[in-house]
Motif scaffolding. Structure first.
Motif, PDB file in Angstrom:
ATOM      1  N   VAL A   2       4.592  15.043  -0.361  1.00  0.00           N
ATOM      2  CA  VAL A   2       3.216  14.693   0.003  1.00  0.00           C
ATOM      3  C   VAL A   2       3.109  13.174   0.071  1.00  0.00           C
ATOM      4  O   VAL A   2       3.413  12.482  -0.903  1.00  0.00           O
ATOM      5  CB  VAL A   2       2.208  15.247  -1.029  1.00  0.00           C
ATOM      6  CG1 VAL A   2       0.792  14.820  -0.662  1.00  0.00           C
ATOM      7  CG2 VAL A   2       2.302  16.763  -1.107  1.00  0.00           C
ATOM      8  N   ILE A   3       2.717  12.657   1.224  1.00  0.00           N
ATOM      9  CA  ILE A   3       2.631  11.214   1.405  1.00  0.00           C
ATOM     10  C   ILE A   3       1.348  10.695   0.771  1.00  0.00           C
ATOM     11  O   ILE A   3       0.241  10.994   1.218  1.00  0.00           O
ATOM     12  CB  ILE A   3       2.663  10.833   2.900  1.00  0.00           C
ATOM     13  CG1 ILE A   3       3.897  11.427   3.583  1.00  0.00           C
ATOM     14  CG2 ILE A   3       2.631   9.320   3.056  1.00  0.00           C
ATOM     15  CD1 ILE A   3       5.201  10.921   3.044  1.00  0.00           C
ATOM     16  N   LYS A   4       1.500   9.917  -0.281  1.00  0.00           N
ATOM     17  CA  LYS A   4       0.343   9.343  -0.974  1.00  0.00           C
ATOM     18  C   LYS A   4       0.177   7.856  -0.668  1.00  0.00           C
ATOM     19  O   LYS A   4      -0.928   7.338  -0.619  1.00  0.00           O
ATOM     20  CB  LYS A   4       0.483   9.551  -2.487  1.00  0.00           C
ATOM     21  CG  LYS A   4       0.479  11.014  -2.905  1.00  0.00           C
ATOM     22  CD  LYS A   4       0.651  11.153  -4.408  1.00  0.00           C
ATOM     23  CE  LYS A   4       0.644  12.619  -4.826  1.00  0.00           C
ATOM     24  NZ  LYS A   4       0.834  12.769  -6.294  1.00  0.00           N
ATOM     25  N   LYS A   5       1.299   7.190  -0.493  1.00  0.00           N
ATOM     26  CA  LYS A   5       1.239   5.743  -0.276  1.00  0.00           C
ATOM     27  C   LYS A   5       2.388   5.301   0.622  1.00  0.00           C
ATOM     28  O   LYS A   5       3.539   5.676   0.386  1.00  0.00           O
ATOM     29  CB  LYS A   5       1.298   5.004  -1.616  1.00  0.00           C
ATOM     30  CG  LYS A   5       1.156   3.493  -1.502  1.00  0.00           C
ATOM     31  CD  LYS A   5       1.032   2.846  -2.870  1.00  0.00           C
ATOM     32  CE  LYS A   5       2.300   2.965  -3.672  1.00  0.00           C
ATOM     33  NZ  LYS A   5       2.256   2.168  -4.929  1.00  0.00           N
ATOM     34  N   ASN A  45       2.576  10.498   8.478  1.00  0.00           N
ATOM     35  CA  ASN A  45       1.192  10.941   8.662  1.00  0.00           C
ATOM     36  C   ASN A  45       0.241   9.756   8.848  1.00  0.00           C
ATOM     37  O   ASN A  45      -0.843   9.705   8.289  1.00  0.00           O
ATOM     38  CB  ASN A  45       0.735  11.803   7.481  1.00  0.00           C
ATOM     39  CG  ASN A  45      -0.510  12.611   7.803  1.00  0.00           C
ATOM     40  OD1 ASN A  45      -0.792  12.912   8.963  1.00  0.00           O
ATOM     41  ND2 ASN A  45      -1.265  12.960   6.786  1.00  0.00           N
ATOM     42  N   ARG A  46       0.694   8.795   9.644  1.00  0.00           N
ATOM     43  CA  ARG A  46      -0.110   7.634   9.984  1.00  0.00           C
ATOM     44  C   ARG A  46      -0.143   7.494  11.504  1.00  0.00           C
ATOM     45  O   ARG A  46       0.840   7.799  12.174  1.00  0.00           O
ATOM     46  CB  ARG A  46       0.470   6.355   9.359  1.00  0.00           C
ATOM     47  CG  ARG A  46       0.564   6.388   7.837  1.00  0.00           C
ATOM     48  CD  ARG A  46      -0.811   6.391   7.188  1.00  0.00           C
ATOM     49  NE  ARG A  46      -0.743   6.172   5.746  1.00  0.00           N
ATOM     50  CZ  ARG A  46      -0.557   7.119   4.845  1.00  0.00           C
ATOM     51  NH1 ARG A  46      -0.371   8.388   5.239  1.00  0.00           N
ATOM     52  NH2 ARG A  46      -0.532   6.839   3.548  1.00  0.00           N
ATOM     53  N   ASN A  68       5.729   6.267  -1.162  1.00  0.00           N
ATOM     54  CA  ASN A  68       5.430   6.789  -2.513  1.00  0.00           C
ATOM     55  C   ASN A  68       6.214   6.113  -3.635  1.00  0.00           C
ATOM     56  O   ASN A  68       6.369   6.686  -4.717  1.00  0.00           O
ATOM     57  CB  ASN A  68       5.706   8.303  -2.580  1.00  0.00           C
ATOM     58  CG  ASN A  68       4.729   9.108  -1.754  1.00  0.00           C
ATOM     59  OD1 ASN A  68       3.731   8.592  -1.264  1.00  0.00           O
ATOM     60  ND2 ASN A  68       5.022  10.388  -1.588  1.00  0.00           N
ATOM     61  N   ASP A  69       6.728   4.902  -3.369  1.00  0.00           N
ATOM     62  CA  ASP A  69       7.582   4.227  -4.351  1.00  0.00           C
ATOM     63  C   ASP A  69       8.769   5.100  -4.756  1.00  0.00           C
ATOM     64  O   ASP A  69       9.294   4.984  -5.870  1.00  0.00           O
ATOM     65  CB  ASP A  69       6.783   3.829  -5.609  1.00  0.00           C
ATOM     66  CG  ASP A  69       5.849   2.656  -5.351  1.00  0.00           C
ATOM     67  OD1 ASP A  69       6.212   1.790  -4.539  1.00  0.00           O
ATOM     68  OD2 ASP A  69       4.760   2.634  -5.943  1.00  0.00           O
TER      69      ASP A  69
END
Length: 205
Positions: A2-5, A45-46, A68-69
C-alpha cells in the motif's frame, strides 16, 4: 504494498555521485517513448510524479523515488529516440552502466518494451547489457491497451524471440491506461523487497 508515501529523493546527473542507499532498489530501463514515466506514475498511484512528455527523452537523469521508506524505485534515462548528440548519449550510457555496476542495493532491473513492435537493436543491446552487468531483467511489455486481445500472444512471442528470452524468463504485459498488469508487477516487487512473516528479506539476507 500500500503506497503511503512517495518522494523524489535523489536526482543524479552525468557528473553526480550515486547515493549510498540502505534500502532495496528496483530500476526501470527502456526506450525514450516506451511509457516508462507513465508506468512509474501508475505503480506509485500518482498522476504526475514522474514527468511524462510527448517529446521522447525527457528523463535525462537517474531519479530515485523513495517509497514508504522501504524501497527505491529508480528511473533510468531513456535510450533510442532522444534528440541529443551522440556524445550526450554516450555519457548517459556510461552513467547507467556506472549505476548498474556500483549500486549495492539494486535488486532487480525491469526492461520496458513496446508490445506493438519487435524489439529494436537498442532494446536487444540493453537487454544483453543488463545481463552482462550481472542482472536478469524482467520484461514489461507496455502499451497493452493499444492492441486487440487476439494480437497479444503473437506480439509476446515476437518480443521473447527478438530478445532471445528463455522459456522461464518473466514477461509482464502492461497498460498504464487500464492498469492491466499492475497487480502482477506489484506481486513481483513485493516478493523482492517485502520481508516475509519471519522478518527476513530474501534480497538482503
Amino acid at each position: 504494498m500500500v503506497i503511503k508515501k512517495v518522494s523524489l529523493e535523489t536526482v543524479c546527473g552525468i557528473t553526480s555521485k550515486l547515493p549510498e542507499n540502505d534500502k532495496p532498489e528496483i530500476a526501470f530501463a527502456g526506450k525514450s517513448n516506451v511509457g516508462k514515466s507513465s508506468l512509474i506514475n501508475a505503480l506509485m498511484n500518482r498522476k504526475a510524479l514522474a514527468r511524462t512528455s510527448s517529446q521522447p527523452g525527457k528523463t535525462q537523469t537517474i531519479n530515485f523515488y523513495n517509497i514508504n521508506d522501504m524501497m527505491y524505485c529508480v528511473d533510468l534515462p531513456g535510450y533510442g529516440y532522444a534528440k541529443v548528440s551522440e556524445e550526450t548519449k554516450e555519457k548517459w550510457g556510461k552513467m547507467i552502466e556506472r549505476y548498474l555496476r556500483r549500486s549495492r542495493q539494486l535488486r532487480q532491473v525491469f526492461l520496458l518494451i513496446d508490445i506493438r513492435h519487435e524489439p529494436s537493436a537498442n532494446d536487444r543491446n540493453m537487454y544483453e547489457w543488463i545481463i552482462y552487468n550481472g542482472y536478469h531483467p524482467i520484461i514489461i511489455a507496455t502499451k497493452l491497451d493499444k492492441l486487440k486481445r487476439s494480437q497479444v500472444p503473437k506480439q509476446i512471442k515476437l518480443i521473447r524471440e527478438g530478445l532471445g528470452m528463455q522459456k522461464e524468463d518473466r514477461l509482464i504485459p502492461f497498460s498504464s491506461e487500464t492498469k492491466q498488469g499492475l497487480e502482477e508487477l506489484w506481486e513481483v516487487i513485493d516478493a523482492i523487497v517485502v520481508p516475509d512473516e519471519d522478518g527476513n528479506n530474501p534480497v538482503t539476507e
